[in-house]
Write a protein that holds these residues in place. Sequence first.
Motif, PDB file in Angstrom:
ATOM      1  N   TYR B 257       1.128   2.102  -3.661  1.00 39.28           N
ATOM      2  CA  TYR B 257       0.459   3.386  -3.425  1.00 39.28           C
ATOM      3  C   TYR B 257       0.422   4.219  -4.711  1.00 39.28           C
ATOM      4  O   TYR B 257      -0.625   4.753  -5.086  1.00 39.28           O
ATOM      5  CB  TYR B 257       1.215   4.134  -2.320  1.00 39.28           C
ATOM      6  N   TYR B 263      -4.279   4.458 -10.839  1.00 35.69           N
ATOM      7  CA  TYR B 263      -5.502   3.781 -11.255  1.00 35.69           C
ATOM      8  C   TYR B 263      -6.732   4.520 -10.730  1.00 35.69           C
ATOM      9  O   TYR B 263      -7.700   4.745 -11.457  1.00 35.69           O
ATOM     10  CB  TYR B 263      -5.494   2.342 -10.737  1.00 35.69           C
ATOM     11  N   PHE B 264      -6.666   4.894  -9.446  1.00 37.65           N
ATOM     12  CA  PHE B 264      -7.844   5.425  -8.783  1.00 37.65           C
ATOM     13  C   PHE B 264      -8.366   6.691  -9.454  1.00 37.65           C
ATOM     14  O   PHE B 264      -9.559   6.821  -9.712  1.00 37.65           O
ATOM     15  CB  PHE B 264      -7.526   5.693  -7.308  1.00 37.65           C
ATOM     16  N   TRP B 267      -9.871   5.938 -12.815  1.00 36.52           N
ATOM     17  CA  TRP B 267     -11.159   5.261 -12.626  1.00 36.52           C
ATOM     18  C   TRP B 267     -12.239   6.273 -12.231  1.00 36.52           C
ATOM     19  O   TRP B 267     -13.353   6.241 -12.732  1.00 36.52           O
ATOM     20  CB  TRP B 267     -11.021   4.196 -11.531  1.00 36.52           C
ATOM     21  N   TYR B 268     -11.909   7.191 -11.326  1.00 36.50           N
ATOM     22  CA  TYR B 268     -12.874   8.146 -10.812  1.00 36.50           C
ATOM     23  C   TYR B 268     -13.373   9.097 -11.899  1.00 36.50           C
ATOM     24  O   TYR B 268     -14.566   9.313 -12.074  1.00 36.50           O
ATOM     25  CB  TYR B 268     -12.235   8.974  -9.680  1.00 36.50           C
ATOM     26  N   ALA B 269     -12.395   9.659 -12.648  1.00 36.03           N
ATOM     27  CA  ALA B 269     -12.764  10.640 -13.670  1.00 36.03           C
ATOM     28  C   ALA B 269     -13.489   9.976 -14.833  1.00 36.03           C
ATOM     29  O   ALA B 269     -14.382  10.553 -15.440  1.00 36.03           O
ATOM     30  CB  ALA B 269     -11.521  11.358 -14.157  1.00 36.03           C
ATOM     31  N   ASN B 270     -13.084   8.729 -15.140  1.00 31.91           N
ATOM     32  CA  ASN B 270     -13.778   7.946 -16.163  1.00 31.91           C
ATOM     33  C   ASN B 270     -13.780   8.631 -17.532  1.00 31.91           C
ATOM     34  O   ASN B 270     -14.798   8.640 -18.237  1.00 31.91           O
ATOM     35  CB  ASN B 270     -15.208   7.658 -15.712  1.00 31.91           C
ATOM     36  N   PHE B 307       5.923  -9.011   9.057  1.00 27.24           N
ATOM     37  CA  PHE B 307       6.344  -9.432  10.397  1.00 27.24           C
ATOM     38  C   PHE B 307       7.791  -9.053  10.683  1.00 27.24           C
ATOM     39  O   PHE B 307       8.630  -9.010   9.780  1.00 27.24           O
ATOM     40  CB  PHE B 307       6.165 -10.944  10.553  1.00 27.24           C
ATOM     41  N   TYR B 308       8.057  -8.839  11.959  1.00 23.79           N
ATOM     42  CA  TYR B 308       9.401  -8.454  12.420  1.00 23.79           C
ATOM     43  C   TYR B 308      10.446  -9.477  11.976  1.00 23.79           C
ATOM     44  O   TYR B 308      11.492  -9.120  11.456  1.00 23.79           O
ATOM     45  CB  TYR B 308       9.384  -8.345  13.944  1.00 23.79           C
ATOM     46  N   HIS B 390      24.098  -2.271  14.554  1.00 27.41           N
ATOM     47  CA  HIS B 390      23.102  -3.059  15.273  1.00 27.41           C
ATOM     48  C   HIS B 390      21.729  -2.660  14.768  1.00 27.41           C
ATOM     49  O   HIS B 390      21.509  -1.503  14.460  1.00 27.41           O
ATOM     50  CB  HIS B 390      23.151  -2.771  16.776  1.00 27.41           C
TER      51      HIS B 390
END
Lengths: 178, 391
Positions: B257, B263-264, B267-270, B307-308, B390
């Motif tokens: 995340y 990165y996002f 990348w967006y602002a460039n 998976f559990y 437990h």
Amino acid sequence: MAQIHGILAEFDGPAALLKAGKQLNEKGYRKYDCHSPFPIHGMDDAMGLKRSPLGFIIALFAIIGGLVGLGLQTWVHSIEYPLVISGKPFFAWQSYIIVTFALFILFGAGAAVFGMLGLNKLPRYHHPLFYSDRFKKVTDDGFFVNIAAGDALFDKKSTAAYLKSIGGKNIEVIEGEE
Amino acid sequence: MKVDSKTYLVNEKGSIGKIALIIGILGLALSLVGHFTNSKQFYFSYLTSFAFWASLGLGGLFFTMLHYVSGAKWSTAIVRISQAAMSVLPLMFVLFIPIIFGIKELYEWSSAEALAHNAVLAGKSGYLNVSGFVTHSVIYFIAWGVLAYLINMYSRRQDDGKDTIKQLRIVSGPGMFVFAMSISFAAFDWLMSLDPMWYSTIFGGYYFSGSFVAILAFLIISANYLKKTGALENEIRQAHFADLGKLFFGFLVFWAYIGGAQYFFIWYANIPEETIWFLHRWEGSWKTVSVLLIFGHFLIPFVSLVFYNTKRSRKILLFFAIWILIFHYIDMYWLVAPTLHHGSAHFSWLDIATFFGIGGIFIYLFWNRFIAKAIVPVNDPNLDASLNLHS
């Protein structure tokens, strides 16, 4: 005469309830439930309950949600309305991630809530167990086992006797429609 | 190793410490040879390895403080492992000294020539300068040292029969704030300033997310070892692995995340001065490393551990703990090495030598700290709950 719903028995405390849950499971009873004012660790194992299938339902809906999000944006931006936005390519998958992720979570969360309600057979307004006055204690200090009449081993007399033999008290037959 | 079953004090040390020390000294000796043949490569390899092992110490500090500040009960049986990792962190200042000698080789902002040609860089020189770098780092190590000292002191007092759970919580609360600030700025100074024109405000969070995943992997491996060898055979239960597995899985997603968010936005602002950093990691064979990181550090373990049952399987968990430590190193490599090798990834034997050099010393110190006191906090009021855990 009203239909028999099941037999209710009271137990002394969480440890006794846990033991009863295990004994009933080993005896071969399947349609029974343990009721306590708080969750008891190890009860699922004692009763031999399987894991809920909810996780897989959530995964299925989450993936559908993600595909819907990705598909919608791809269709809008790359196929139906190909506009150049801040110099990015038509298929700018990076910018689709957020909505894809959001719909993945939304569908997953929705499946979690409604799937949980559905698997618990909710919403319902009444249950035959509520005819028992004693059962009101379950939200305070009562520990109960209820064996449903639909169980293969159910027999009004022998089941009641068995519950008594494993420490059940105040055994009552519950009558009422599901 | 042999452990007294009542006091949990270690009777017989075992050979882990000795073996680790020998590997460490050999590794560092080899690295020293490399320092004379290719000093630039040496410093970059050394920084990569240092960032990796320091992140385990930082993760240990965070896990320990999180344990106390949240009043967690389940982790009481394993908290001494993370305490030992935490205790190594201030001692790692000694291992940090070579980086101080390598500032000229590592960091562009240390060169007067670069400053003369670059007005922006010159503007940053108020923060990014040699004496500032050393001062900041000394402050971080002092902060970590004080936190580790206080936590160790109060935890030791528990063994003597005093109830210090409240003091531990009081230290850990503000300690979290100090930790967040220090790890962020340490990541800015040591790693982000390798490319001094580039900046990312989430970079500290990125280094932290990797550190926490790494310490969880380290805890899984250590707990597994202690259970297997019989030292804590009954104390560490299946439920501990289930809980560690859940946290491990959750923070793998957290790592992705943070990395994705970093990165996002770039990348967006460039904006060229920001995107250049990712360009350096997308050229030639660096592209392979970047993609490898996404799959190895996130997608493959995510799909496997979702998976559990897999999260609760000791074998699968152990496999992915080792797997993630390897990919955590690749992550550190991905942060550091592109500054040196533009265009394509270039593997050097010094990467291995410094890794085992610093790693050997780290494990030696870790083991030393771990067996120095009872290996579970015997008088901790939460120990009973943890021993009867437990899932």
